[in-house]
Design a protein around this motif. Sequence first.
Motif, PDB file in Angstrom:
ATOM      1  N   ALA A 102     -35.536   7.276 -13.377  1.00 24.29           N
ATOM      2  CA  ALA A 102     -35.143   6.208 -14.317  1.00 24.29           C
ATOM      3  C   ALA A 102     -35.302   6.643 -15.766  1.00 24.29           C
ATOM      4  CB  ALA A 102     -35.992   4.958 -14.063  1.00 24.29           C
ATOM      5  N   ILE A 144     -38.220   7.172 -17.360  1.00 21.53           N
ATOM      6  CA  ILE A 144     -39.341   6.489 -18.024  1.00 21.53           C
ATOM      7  C   ILE A 144     -40.696   7.040 -17.587  1.00 21.53           C
ATOM      8  CG2 ILE A 144     -38.108   4.333 -18.454  1.00 21.53           C
ATOM      9  CD1 ILE A 144     -39.498   3.222 -15.916  1.00 21.53           C
ATOM     10  N   PRO A 187     -32.364   8.343 -19.259  1.00 17.58           N
ATOM     11  CA  PRO A 187     -31.819   7.399 -18.270  1.00 17.58           C
ATOM     12  C   PRO A 187     -30.292   7.471 -18.226  1.00 17.58           C
ATOM     13  CG  PRO A 187     -32.537   6.218 -20.228  1.00 17.58           C
ATOM     14  CD  PRO A 187     -32.959   7.631 -20.421  1.00 17.58           C
ATOM     15  N   PHE A 209     -38.687 -11.273 -18.132  1.00 21.49           N
ATOM     16  CA  PHE A 209     -39.304 -11.584 -19.421  1.00 21.49           C
ATOM     17  C   PHE A 209     -39.569 -13.103 -19.482  1.00 21.49           C
ATOM     18  CE2 PHE A 209     -37.485  -7.795 -22.022  1.00 21.49           C
ATOM     19  CZ  PHE A 209     -37.992  -6.928 -21.074  1.00 21.49           C
ATOM     20  N   TRP A 244     -40.118 -15.140 -21.803  1.00 24.20           N
ATOM     21  CA  TRP A 244     -39.559 -15.914 -22.928  1.00 24.20           C
ATOM     22  C   TRP A 244     -38.036 -16.053 -22.824  1.00 24.20           C
ATOM     23  CZ3 TRP A 244     -42.246 -11.322 -23.478  1.00 24.20           C
ATOM     24  CH2 TRP A 244     -41.477 -10.190 -23.678  1.00 24.20           C
ATOM     25  N   VAL A 254     -28.259  -4.723 -23.351  1.00 30.75           N
ATOM     26  CA  VAL A 254     -28.796  -3.440 -23.803  1.00 30.75           C
ATOM     27  C   VAL A 254     -27.691  -2.385 -23.776  1.00 30.75           C
ATOM     28  CG1 VAL A 254     -30.393  -1.570 -23.201  1.00 30.75           C
ATOM     29  CG2 VAL A 254     -31.163  -3.935 -23.115  1.00 30.75           C
ATOM     30  N   PHE A 271     -42.365  -3.991 -19.320  1.00 32.51           N
ATOM     31  CA  PHE A 271     -41.210  -4.522 -20.062  1.00 32.51           C
ATOM     32  C   PHE A 271     -40.533  -3.412 -20.872  1.00 32.51           C
ATOM     33  CE2 PHE A 271     -43.098  -9.099 -20.341  1.00 32.51           C
ATOM     34  CZ  PHE A 271     -42.883  -9.242 -18.987  1.00 32.51           C
ATOM     35  N   ASP A 280     -40.762  -0.208 -20.305  1.00 35.12           N
ATOM     36  CA  ASP A 280     -40.186   0.759 -19.354  1.00 35.12           C
ATOM     37  C   ASP A 280     -38.842   0.273 -18.833  1.00 35.12           C
ATOM     38  OD1 ASP A 280     -42.237   2.508 -19.592  1.00 35.12           O
ATOM     39  OD2 ASP A 280     -43.182   2.059 -17.673  1.00 35.12           O
ATOM     40  N   LEU A 281     -38.798  -1.011 -18.489  1.00 33.84           N
ATOM     41  CA  LEU A 281     -37.557  -1.560 -17.941  1.00 33.84           C
ATOM     42  C   LEU A 281     -36.417  -1.411 -18.948  1.00 33.84           C
ATOM     43  CD1 LEU A 281     -36.255  -3.207 -15.604  1.00 33.84           C
ATOM     44  CD2 LEU A 281     -36.736  -5.238 -16.941  1.00 33.84           C
ATOM     45  N   LEU A 282     -36.700  -1.754 -20.202  1.00 31.07           N
ATOM     46  CA  LEU A 282     -35.663  -1.645 -21.237  1.00 31.07           C
ATOM     47  C   LEU A 282     -35.274  -0.183 -21.458  1.00 31.07           C
ATOM     48  CD1 LEU A 282     -37.033  -4.307 -23.724  1.00 31.07           C
ATOM     49  CD2 LEU A 282     -34.817  -4.380 -22.593  1.00 31.07           C
ATOM     50  N   ALA A 283     -36.279   0.699 -21.443  1.00 31.12           N
ATOM     51  CA  ALA A 283     -35.978   2.125 -21.626  1.00 31.12           C
ATOM     52  C   ALA A 283     -35.090   2.629 -20.497  1.00 31.12           C
ATOM     53  CB  ALA A 283     -37.277   2.929 -21.685  1.00 31.12           C
ATOM     54  N   SER A 284     -35.351   2.154 -19.271  1.00 31.17           N
ATOM     55  CA  SER A 284     -34.531   2.594 -18.136  1.00 31.17           C
ATOM     56  C   SER A 284     -33.089   2.101 -18.263  1.00 31.17           C
ATOM     57  CB  SER A 284     -35.135   2.113 -16.814  1.00 31.17           C
ATOM     58  OG  SER A 284     -34.853   0.733 -16.612  1.00 31.17           O
ATOM     59  N   MET A 285     -32.903   1.027 -19.041  1.00 35.94           N
ATOM     60  CA  MET A 285     -31.543   0.522 -19.278  1.00 35.94           C
ATOM     61  C   MET A 285     -30.865   1.269 -20.425  1.00 35.94           C
ATOM     62  SD  MET A 285     -32.433  -3.533 -19.145  1.00 35.94           S
ATOM     63  CE  MET A 285     -32.714  -4.432 -17.616  1.00 35.94           C
ATOM     64  N   ALA A 344     -32.313   1.416 -23.613  1.00 35.81           N
ATOM     65  CA  ALA A 344     -32.659   0.829 -24.913  1.00 35.81           C
ATOM     66  C   ALA A 344     -33.438   1.830 -25.760  1.00 35.81           C
ATOM     67  CB  ALA A 344     -33.495  -0.434 -24.700  1.00 35.81           C
ATOM     68  N   SER A 376     -34.516  -1.426 -30.210  1.00 34.42           N
ATOM     69  CA  SER A 376     -34.114  -2.446 -29.243  1.00 34.42           C
ATOM     70  C   SER A 376     -35.321  -2.911 -28.426  1.00 34.42           C
ATOM     71  CB  SER A 376     -33.025  -1.878 -28.326  1.00 34.42           C
ATOM     72  OG  SER A 376     -32.651  -2.822 -27.376  1.00 34.42           O
ATOM     73  N   ARG A 381     -36.620  -6.696 -28.380  1.00 32.12           N
ATOM     74  CA  ARG A 381     -36.477  -7.463 -27.136  1.00 32.12           C
ATOM     75  C   ARG A 381     -37.801  -7.672 -26.393  1.00 32.12           C
ATOM     76  NH1 ARG A 381     -30.972  -7.654 -26.110  1.00 32.12           N
ATOM     77  NH2 ARG A 381     -29.783  -6.012 -27.129  1.00 32.12           N
ATOM     78  N   ALA A 382     -38.757  -6.738 -26.563  1.00 29.43           N
ATOM     79  CA  ALA A 382     -40.005  -6.864 -25.781  1.00 29.43           C
ATOM     80  C   ALA A 382     -41.256  -6.969 -26.653  1.00 29.43           C
ATOM     81  CB  ALA A 382     -40.136  -5.677 -24.828  1.00 29.43           C
ATOM     82  N   PRO A 416     -41.373 -10.384 -29.073  1.00 28.39           N
ATOM     83  CA  PRO A 416     -41.676 -11.622 -28.327  1.00 28.39           C
ATOM     84  C   PRO A 416     -43.074 -11.602 -27.692  1.00 28.39           C
ATOM     85  CG  PRO A 416     -39.507 -10.798 -27.716  1.00 28.39           C
ATOM     86  CD  PRO A 416     -40.165  -9.734 -28.533  1.00 28.39           C
ATOM     87  N   SER A 417     -43.527 -10.396 -27.271  1.00 34.52           N
ATOM     88  CA  SER A 417     -44.866 -10.311 -26.673  1.00 34.52           C
ATOM     89  C   SER A 417     -45.949 -10.632 -27.696  1.00 34.52           C
ATOM     90  CB  SER A 417     -45.130  -8.906 -26.111  1.00 34.52           C
ATOM     91  OG  SER A 417     -44.232  -8.614 -25.082  1.00 34.52           O
ATOM     92  N   PRO A 473     -40.593 -20.567 -26.378  1.00 27.98           N
ATOM     93  CA  PRO A 473     -39.448 -20.429 -25.489  1.00 27.98           C
ATOM     94  C   PRO A 473     -39.436 -21.552 -24.461  1.00 27.98           C
ATOM     95  CG  PRO A 473     -40.643 -18.372 -25.665  1.00 27.98           C
ATOM     96  CD  PRO A 473     -41.471 -19.419 -26.341  1.00 27.98           C
TER      97      PRO A 473
END
Lengths: 247, 250
Positions: free
Chosen positions: A49, A51, A72, A86, A88, A101, B146, B148-153, B155, B159, B163-164, B167-168, B243
């Motif tokens: 992935a 990461i 990726p 997420f 929120w 994204v 969170f 990691d997930l965005l990086a795998s997409m 981002a 970004s 996005r993470a 908000p966190s 939110p």
Amino acid sequence: MLDLRGLSIGGADGAMVVRDLSLSLPASGITALIGPSGCGKSSVLKWLAGILPKDLDAEGQLMLDGQASARPSPAISYQPQGDGLFPWLTVAQNAALGLQVRGLSRAEALSRVAPLFRSFGLKGTESQFPDQLSGGMRQRAAFLRTVVQDSRYILLDEPFSALDAVTRLRMQDWLVARLADRPRGVLLVTHDLHEATRLADRILVMTGSPGRIVAEIPVPGPPTQRSEAALAPLRDDLKSLLLENAP
Amino acid sequence: MLPSILPPLLLAACLLAGWEIYCRLADVAPLILPAPSGVLQALVLNRADIGAHALSTIAVAALGFSLSVGFAFLVSIMLHFLPWAKKGLMPLFVASQTIPLIALAPLMILWFGFGLLPKVLLVILVTFFPMLLSLLSGYRQTPAAFADLLASMGAGRLSIFRRAVLPSARPSFFAGLRISATYAIVATIFAEYAGARRGLGIYILAAKNNFHADLVLAAVVVSAALTLALLGAIRLLDRLTAPGSKARHA
């Protein structure tokens, strides 16, 4: 076809986590990757992935249809342990996240996911927040977010481990049905031998210290037509294999 | 709502009643310790004067606090993306918190006069650091899954931040806002106390010099009310911007 060639991962302390691991993933069907805790299953997934933590040294090559690919890659979607929703964002916004994204506007991404809510059993939850959903519904939302990215390959890291036994069985059947609608090449990391034998077309067995694949076992018959009686001997074989190769 | 404010209201009522009874029974001179009824009377009789000074205090506190929050936000983003800048600047920010206000406030007046600037600068100096620390702490609390997930997409860092990380950090941001808000009014009054033409600080100083303890306490009551109002406004903002606040309360 996704090919991973010669992956070696070294830990921060210099110890090898994974050594010279190679695997192939066909463009459809589920391949399960099983093995004891700490054998490097999740690290393999994270490397694919793109990461893997920066403090780990890794070396290997990812090939997609015979061409070397960067990571990726848009051809690969990753679903982490748990659901990774997420808190929120609404369920619809979570589902549309990957598309946004990857460059779609918010409106375009939301309109792309909207028609899929019914087939994913999520109709009516679009404007709800993750904490308003049950565990199974959350997993469906996470899987919708993964699938909607239109990647050819999906990496699932123990997706159902946090669910109760009944919900897990339902979600396994549901996953098989969704993949029948939208075929993808899935690499499923799991600890659960029942889950691996129920869902996968083939099972890759990993052992640790350092992690490597010691067996590749095909599972006979399509997932929807497998009987518990037929799977029991296979699970016994897998158990023996894991125990024999335990560090 | 009512049960949660009942205990502090009851406690305050008990304290005030005890104070009132003590003043009456012990026959304490109002010059030394006025009874709550005397403070209330002074507040009502001088409401126009105190109100005008309070408005000045509110203006300075609001401007200083807003600038401080904005400045802390910008600096926190810079420090988040530039770890070397964080290493270099954090000791300076920490050192800035060790400067005694009692020494700095008169110097600010000396350097920048009796206008708005020295008071706003003092409010920023006092409220900036807790705000900055809260934001940086919030950024660090972003779940790795969170990011990691965005990086795998695919981002990038910006970004992922938008996005993470941001908000966190929301709960920490509001925690910092509440802490800084309590300092903002006090810092403004302190700055006015050091030298000003208007404001609750200079009003308290003048009342003290004229031996009007009742007016000093009346101004203190107004100061406390302002702080509570500011905290209430922040709480409301937190609720309204949470939110799903609309979806959940629909």
